[in-house]
Design an enzyme around this catalytic site. Structure first.
Site, PDB file in Angstrom:
ATOM      1  N   ASP A  58       0.815  -1.222   0.000  1.00 53.11           N
ATOM      2  CA  ASP A  58       0.000   0.000   0.000  1.00 53.11           C
ATOM      3  C   ASP A  58       0.847   1.270   0.000  1.00 53.11           C
ATOM      4  O   ASP A  58       0.667   2.154   0.848  1.00 53.11           O
ATOM      5  CB  ASP A  58      -0.931   0.022   1.209  1.00 53.11           C
ATOM      6  N   GLU A 231     -11.380   0.959  -3.431  1.00 54.28           N
ATOM      7  CA  GLU A 231     -10.666   1.379  -2.223  1.00 54.28           C
ATOM      8  C   GLU A 231      -9.390   2.120  -2.597  1.00 54.28           C
ATOM      9  O   GLU A 231      -9.076   2.311  -3.778  1.00 54.28           O
ATOM     10  CB  GLU A 231     -10.330   0.155  -1.359  1.00 54.28           C
TER      11      GLU A 231
END
Length: 550
Positions: A58, A231
């Protein structure tokens, strides 16, 4: 940069190592990790992808002047939120960790894959911001710092902002916004139906403006096709357009990166007709998969790049190195961003950008060998602990690491005497010298995916005997695969060799110079993310427990 990393390690660990009480302990004199594959070896004038091998998922990136800063998710591991620094997007140094003290957040009793999800790092007007989610540990929050190496503030919690993966966007007029993943309006229409929402936030007070919530994306690019898990949103303003990029498809083989745009935040975002702009799901076989969760950055010269996560499977979708940080140039076509053409594989090497030094080792190259002789009073910042910032059970002195057992098992969610270093290669060897464990203490080497899936090469010391054993923990069930009794009480070298699909454990008696294998080769897939679940990669670690356990 190296000096700052060392000083941060002292802050993180050195002040949290109180004197031991008189209890049974285990002592390790060194630890060594050595890669044996060739994935980080590149030709002159090139650099390798991933730029951060191992469990660094991420990625989010920002820039201050000509220096770039990157942050990754850390879940329930501590210290948390590793921050990397670079002047050229190629050579990265660990600058510190944004979460390094218990006053900031607690991960007590959390599963390994809970805790810190998907941070965003941004720089604005002399201040660095990180906004992220502490899953099952308080929700969304913002921390700030004048220097990314720290110190970082205690969190400002954002109870109004639900869900996960918050982004911070500061517009040209100074107004700031949070975009994030959350439940869709009304009842979900299908499994994985999520939405992206927007809030306005006052940067002076770090308070969300009430009644400013707005729906940006419902479902994904085309809700009629039931897209899942929209997301990781990030918003940018480029040439009069607002761009919103998100991950879609879930962080596995169907992962992708999509993009939308609008002329005004008060108007709907329109999806790009050629989405996704990055994916590997259209390739039946690939050395790199699961690409997505991207963030964009522009250089001072005007070039664009994207960092994103991807995985390197070795069998099916089994990978032990976790979700790693990759980078690719980003181009613009008809005012839309492009990362990788459809059907093309992610390159494992890239040309070195013009003007970048080629005689300096990259983070990937340096990661091929890690050795710790424990000759500092502070633990090396590569060592991760589970669930807690306080490590009173660990001490380094006189070129040795001493672990004091805390629990009877590494399986339960209570804090354990465990330190782990990321697995960064599919072929490696790792070894440690165990000087001794006092009676009542079991200690050794762990190949760890989570508390329910790991291997433990342990040495159990009693008043009358010393037993070396290999233990497998699969879905929480403990199986002792092999054990042997050793004579004497001298130092032992514990070793594991990983050849992609297998793990071979061995032990060597230092005094007698005798080495023996412990058990048969074991499947490495046990400690893969695919088998064990969750979002993290494997760690190679040191552990001590009381002998009453398991």
């Amino acid at each position: 940069m190296a000096r700052r990393a060392s000083s941060i390690a002292t802050i993180v660990l050195g002040s949290l190592l109180p004197a031991f009480t008189a209890q049974a302990t285990a002592t390790f004199s060194w630890f060594d990790y050595q890669a044996s594959d060739t994935t980080s070896q590149v030709e002159q004038g090139q650099f390798s992808n991933p730029i951060l091998p191992g469990f660094y998922p991420d990625p989010s990136i920002t820039r201050k002047d000509d220096t770039y800063y990157l942050v990754n998710s850390s879940f329930a591991y501590t210290p948390g939120l590793p921050i990397f620094e670079s002047q050229d997007l190629v050579h990265w140094e660990l600058a510190g960790h944004a979460l390094n003290r218990p006053s900031q957040v607690t991960f007590e009793n959390l599963n390994t894959s809970r805790g810190i999800f998907a941070p965003t790092i941004r720089y604005h007007d002399g201040l660095f911001y990180i906004i992220t989610t502490a899953v099952d540990a308080g929700g969304n929050f913002i921390i700030t710092a004048e220097d990314p190496a720290g110190p970082w503030s205690d969190p400002v919690w954002l109870p109004e902002v639900g869900g996960i993966d918050p982004d911070l966007f500061v517009d040209e007029d100074g107004r700031a916004y949070i975009a994030h993943n959350d439940a869709p309006p009304g009842e979900p229409l299908y499994d994985g139906h999520r939405a992206v929402w927007l809030w306005e936030i006052d940067l002076d007070t770090l308070k969300v403006k009430k009644d400013s919530r707005k729906l940006l994306i419902n479902g994904g690019v085309d809700i009629s096709k039931q897209p899942v898990w929209i997301e990781g949103p990030h918003i940018y303003r480029v040439n009069g357009w607002y761009y919103l990029t998100c991950a879609e498809g879930g962080t596995s083989v169907n992962h992708s990166q999509v993009v939308f745009r609008t002329r005004s935040l008060s108007e709907p975002f329109v999806p790009y007709e050629n989405n996704p702009i990055l994916t590997q799901r259209d390739r039946p076989q690939s050395d790199i998969t699961s690409t997505g969760h991207a963030d964009f950055i522009q250089t001072p010269q005007g070039d664009w790049w994207s960092v994103f996560l991807a995985t390197r499977p070795y069998e099916g979708n089994h990978y032990n190195t976790g979700r790693e940080t990759f980078i690719l140039p980003l181009t613009w076509k008809e005012e839309w961003p492009h990362i990788l053409p459809a059907g093309e594989p992610v390159p494992t090497t890239l040309p070195m950008p013009v003007g970048v030094a080629t005689d300096k080792a990259t983070f990937a190259e340096r990661s091929r060998h890690f050795r710790d002789d424990f000759d500092s009073t502070a633990l090396d910042p590569q060592w991760l602990g589970l669930n807690t910032f306080e490590r009173g059970w660990a001490a380094t002195e006189k070129s040795a690491l001493t672990l004091q057992p805390v629990t009877t098992s590494l399986r339960n969610a209570e804090q354990s005497a465990f330190l782990g270093k990321r697995q960064q290669h599919m072929q490696f060897s790792a070894s440690t010298q165990l000087e001794g464990a006092e009676p009542g203490t079991t200690a050794g080497l762990v190949v760890f995916q989570n508390r329910r899936y790991h291997y433990f090469l342990g040495v159990e010391q009693t008043d009358t005997q010393r037993i070396v054993f290999l233990e497998k923990v699969e879905d929480g069930k403990v199986t002792r695969l092999h054990e042997t009794e050793l004579n004497g009480s001298g130092a032992l070298i514990l070793r594991v060799e990983n050849q992609e699909k297998t793990l071979q454990f061995s032990v060597k008696d230092v005094a007698g110079n005798k080495q023996m294998t412990i058990g048969e080769p074991q499947p490495a897939t046990l400690v893969s993310t695919q088998s064990a679940g969750g979002f993290v990669g494997a760690l190679i670690g040191l552990h001590a427990r009381t002998s009453a356990g398991e």
